[in-house]
Design a protein around this motif. Structure first.
Motif, mmCIF file in Angstrom:
data_model
loop_
_atom_site.group_PDB
_atom_site.id
_atom_site.type_symbol
_atom_site.label_atom_id
_atom_site.label_comp_id
_atom_site.label_asym_id
_atom_site.label_seq_id
_atom_site.Cartn_x
_atom_site.Cartn_y
_atom_site.Cartn_z
ATOM 1 N N SER A 106 0.833 -1.205 0.000
ATOM 2 C CA SER A 106 0.000 0.000 0.000
ATOM 3 C C SER A 106 0.864 1.249 0.000
ATOM 4 N N ILE A 107 0.536 2.179 -0.915
ATOM 5 C CA ILE A 107 1.140 3.513 -0.821
ATOM 6 C C ILE A 107 0.001 4.534 -0.755
ATOM 7 N N HIS A 108 0.135 5.467 0.175
ATOM 8 C CA HIS A 108 -0.900 6.488 0.365
ATOM 9 C C HIS A 108 -0.740 7.523 -0.746
ATOM 10 N N THR A 109 -1.761 7.646 -1.588
ATOM 11 C CA THR A 109 -1.688 8.585 -2.721
ATOM 12 C C THR A 109 -2.901 9.518 -2.730
ATOM 13 N N PRO A 110 -2.985 10.429 -1.744
ATOM 14 C CA PRO A 110 -4.113 11.366 -1.736
ATOM 15 C C PRO A 110 -4.045 12.303 -2.931
ATOM 16 N N GLY A 111 -5.188 12.861 -3.287
ATOM 17 C CA GLY A 111 -5.257 13.789 -4.422
ATOM 18 C C GLY A 111 -6.657 13.799 -4.987
ATOM 19 N N HIS A 112 -7.163 12.602 -5.302
ATOM 20 C CA HIS A 112 -8.576 12.486 -5.684
ATOM 21 C C HIS A 112 -9.402 12.485 -4.406
ATOM 22 N N SER A 113 -8.895 11.771 -3.413
ATOM 23 C CA SER A 113 -9.531 11.752 -2.093
ATOM 24 C C SER A 113 -8.410 11.771 -1.050
ATOM 25 N N PRO A 114 -8.696 12.238 0.166
ATOM 26 C CA PRO A 114 -7.640 12.307 1.183
ATOM 27 C C PRO A 114 -7.164 10.923 1.612
ATOM 28 N N ASP A 115 -8.066 9.915 1.457
ATOM 29 C CA ASP A 115 -7.804 8.570 1.972
ATOM 30 C C ASP A 115 -7.437 7.577 0.868
ATOM 31 N N GLY A 116 -7.062 8.083 -0.312
ATOM 32 C CA GLY A 116 -6.791 7.204 -1.450
ATOM 33 C C GLY A 116 -5.473 6.462 -1.321
ATOM 34 N N ILE A 117 -5.478 5.206 -1.729
ATOM 35 C CA ILE A 117 -4.237 4.418 -1.767
ATOM 36 C C ILE A 117 -4.053 3.831 -3.168
ATOM 37 N N SER A 118 -2.805 3.560 -3.513
ATOM 38 C CA SER A 118 -2.478 2.790 -4.712
ATOM 39 C C SER A 118 -1.795 1.519 -4.239
ATOM 40 N N ILE A 119 -1.960 0.445 -4.997
ATOM 41 C CA ILE A 119 -1.448 -0.866 -4.582
ATOM 42 C C ILE A 119 -0.379 -1.323 -5.576
ATOM 43 N N VAL A 120 0.839 -1.468 -5.090
ATOM 44 C CA VAL A 120 1.932 -1.944 -5.943
ATOM 45 C C VAL A 120 2.022 -3.464 -5.818
ATOM 46 N N LEU A 121 1.990 -4.144 -6.957
ATOM 47 C CA LEU A 121 2.091 -5.614 -6.976
ATOM 48 C C LEU A 121 3.538 -6.008 -7.268
ATOM 49 N N GLU A 122 4.111 -6.742 -6.319
ATOM 50 C CA GLU A 122 5.483 -7.251 -6.482
ATOM 51 C C GLU A 122 5.414 -8.767 -6.688
ATOM 52 N N HIS A 123 6.131 -9.238 -7.718
ATOM 53 C CA HIS A 123 6.160 -10.678 -8.006
ATOM 54 C C HIS A 123 7.596 -11.052 -8.364
ATOM 55 N N GLU A 124 8.079 -12.109 -7.732
ATOM 56 C CA GLU A 124 9.457 -12.580 -7.952
ATOM 57 C C GLU A 124 10.462 -11.450 -7.722
ATOM 58 N N GLY A 125 10.215 -10.672 -6.658
ATOM 59 C CA GLY A 125 11.168 -9.640 -6.246
ATOM 60 C C GLY A 125 11.139 -8.364 -7.058
ATOM 61 N N LYS A 126 10.182 -8.236 -7.974
ATOM 62 C CA LYS A 126 10.144 -7.041 -8.840
ATOM 63 C C LYS A 126 8.739 -6.440 -8.868
ATOM 64 N N ASP A 127 8.646 -5.096 -8.859
ATOM 65 C CA ASP A 127 7.350 -4.427 -8.999
ATOM 66 C C ASP A 127 6.851 -4.632 -10.425
ATOM 67 N N LYS A 128 5.656 -5.205 -10.551
ATOM 68 C CA LYS A 128 5.122 -5.531 -11.882
ATOM 69 C C LYS A 128 3.958 -4.624 -12.293
ATOM 70 N N ALA A 129 3.147 -4.226 -11.308
ATOM 71 C CA ALA A 129 1.935 -3.459 -11.636
ATOM 72 C C ALA A 129 1.564 -2.564 -10.465
ATOM 73 N N VAL A 130 0.779 -1.526 -10.764
ATOM 74 C CA VAL A 130 0.227 -0.678 -9.706
ATOM 75 C C VAL A 130 -1.243 -0.424 -10.009
ATOM 76 N N PHE A 131 -2.070 -0.677 -9.004
ATOM 77 C CA PHE A 131 -3.513 -0.438 -9.098
ATOM 78 C C PHE A 131 -3.749 0.940 -8.493
ATOM 79 N N THR A 132 -4.071 1.900 -9.355
ATOM 80 C CA THR A 132 -4.021 3.308 -8.943
ATOM 81 C C THR A 132 -5.362 3.891 -8.518
ATOM 82 N N GLY A 133 -6.426 3.071 -8.484
ATOM 83 C CA GLY A 133 -7.726 3.601 -8.068
ATOM 84 C C GLY A 133 -8.107 4.799 -8.922
ATOM 85 N N ASP A 134 -8.457 5.919 -8.262
ATOM 86 C CA ASP A 134 -8.808 7.138 -8.990
ATOM 87 C C ASP A 134 -7.708 8.185 -8.881
#
Length: 445
Positions: A106-134
């Protein structure tokens, strides 16, 4: 490891299932109101849904997180600032959820909302994707003006725009260029203003092409981000509250909608939403009915025209269409506001005149023309110099501003909205002839 994207075209919404094949476990991100597609996906993969992550309390659709938790036992994860009323585990900056060989950070990414988070997916030791919500979209970032009067924590648009500047530059743009970007929305959402048709991207591609990620000062960013945002539908604050609380289960809530006998007659002064085609509607409708035609954006316009403090009757042409409209209403939690739903087969007493386009073309000065497009659309140019602009979401409140000494012609950009607009004006000004330019507006562009 697999990532599955689920799309709801009506609301331009994307939900995700992250599957660890190693442990046959699934974590969902931002699920839509109907949980069945996620259950089907889990069954197809012989996997169990163990978690649901909410990137923020959504304003434009109702999520099924609580129902999924109650049915499967999956843990719901949300930022502590949400102040969620449902059972959940906080998922704040630095927190990690592991399923098999997948790490979700979880990374806290306020901007659209104060409580917004983005989710970084790590697989086999490497960041592969980020789910950025809004927070980060393809070609855009989330609008910063939706939480001024909704949610556990409210924030002014300028304050959120400044937070967005830092969230993008100090967190998301620091990810590797090849990290895939999976947002919660695509083109057509009202959560941003210039989204691409693409359904995924990469951090590198966004740094190159996304206007909001180009080099600029914080003040320049705030100015760019806060100007020309789309209107805010009436239902947005209501959905934030419903999502913070957790919505009732989908199918039982649909089953509770009161179905009435065919051609029911609601009392005078009630709110009536008629989802039939404008051609059928104009041949005979109930007094005061609003013609929001069943179509790709029905739920958005329903929640933009009818407020969450109102109850309404819902009309369709067939039983099948009625069920479809109820399901669409439920995506924004508006099935809870239906007083009664029924099929109308008889042409009711009120008829709407049909415009003579040739006559209108010849004598435009003899009509009051009302442009119901949004202010940002009108900024790009009027179709008629003397048209009065009252955007459709404001029309019920402002229809009486329209001069009634001449016949009124209502138009939008393509014909869909003008059916609703002309029906609203007709109800507000019953002694004036109201005409819908409909698709003929294309002849004047």
């Amino acid at each position: 490891m697999k990532i599955e994207q689920f799309e709801d075209k009506g609301l331009a919404h994307y939900a995700y299932a992250i599957l660890s094949e190693k442990t046959a476990e699934i974590v969902l991100v931002d699920p839509a109101r109907n949980p069945q597609p996620y259950y089907d996906y889990a069954e197809k993969n012989n996997a169990k849904i163990v978690g649901v992550i909410e990137t923020h309390p959504h304003a434009d659709f109702v999520s099924s997180h609580l129902e999924i938790h109650e049915k499967t036992g999956a843990t719901i994860y949300a930022h502590s600032m949400v102040g969620a009323d449902y059972p959940h585990k906080t998922f704040d900056e630095g927190d990690v959820l592991e399923i098999g060989d997948v790490r979700l950070k979880s990374i806290h990414t306020p901007g659209h909302s104060p409580d917004g988070i983005s989710i970084v997916l790590e697989h086999e030791g490497k960041d592969k994707a980020v789910f950025t919500g809004d927070t980060l979209f393809i070609g855009d970032v989330g609008r910063p003006d939706l939480r001024e009067s909704a949610g556990n924590i409210t924030a002014k648009r300028e304050e959120l725009a400044r937070q967005m500047y830092h969230s993008t530059r100090e967190k998301l743009m620091k990810l590797d260029d090849d990290v895939l970007v999976y947002p919660a929305h695509g083109a057509g959402t009202l959560c941003g203003k210039g989204l691409s048709e693409a359904n995924s991207s990469t951090i590198g591609a966004e740094k190159m092409s996304n206007y909001a990620l180009q080099e600029m000062s914080e003040d320049q960013f705030v100015k760019v981000l806060t100007e020309d945002q789309p209107f805010i539908p009436k239902y947005f604050g209501y959905d934030v509250g419903l999502n913070k609380q957790g919505a009732p289960a989908y199918q039982p809530s649909l089953d509770k909608v009161k179905k009435l006998e065919k051609n029911f007659k609601p009392g005078k002064g009630t709110v009536i939403v008629d989802g039939r085609s404008e051609k059928v509607f104009k041949k005979g409708h109930l007094e005061g009915a609003i013609n929001i035609q069943n179509g790709g954006k029905f739920e958005t316009w329903l929640g933009s025209i009818v407020g969450p403090d109102e109850r309404y009757y819902l009309i369709a042409e067939t039983e099948e269409e009625l069920n479809d409209l109820i399901q669409k209403a439920s995506k924004i939690g508006y099935e809870l506001l239906i007083e009664g739903a029924f099929v109308q087969t008889e042409a009711a007493e009120e008829k709407s005149p049909v415009i003579d386009v040739a006559e209108f073309k010849e004598n435009q000065d003899q009509y009051t023309i009302v442009d119901i497009r949004n202010a940002s659309e009108v900024k790009g140019g009027k179709f008629f110099d003397k048209a009065i602009n009252i955007p459709l979401p404001e029309l019920r409140e402002r229809a009486e501003e329209i001069p009634s000494d001449k016949p009124i012609v209502v138009h939008c950009a393509g014909g869909y909205r003008s059916a609703a607009g002309s029906s609203i004006v007709e109800a507000a000004l019953p002694d004036t002839k109201v005409l819908d330019l409909s698709e003929a507006v294309n002849d004047f562009k």
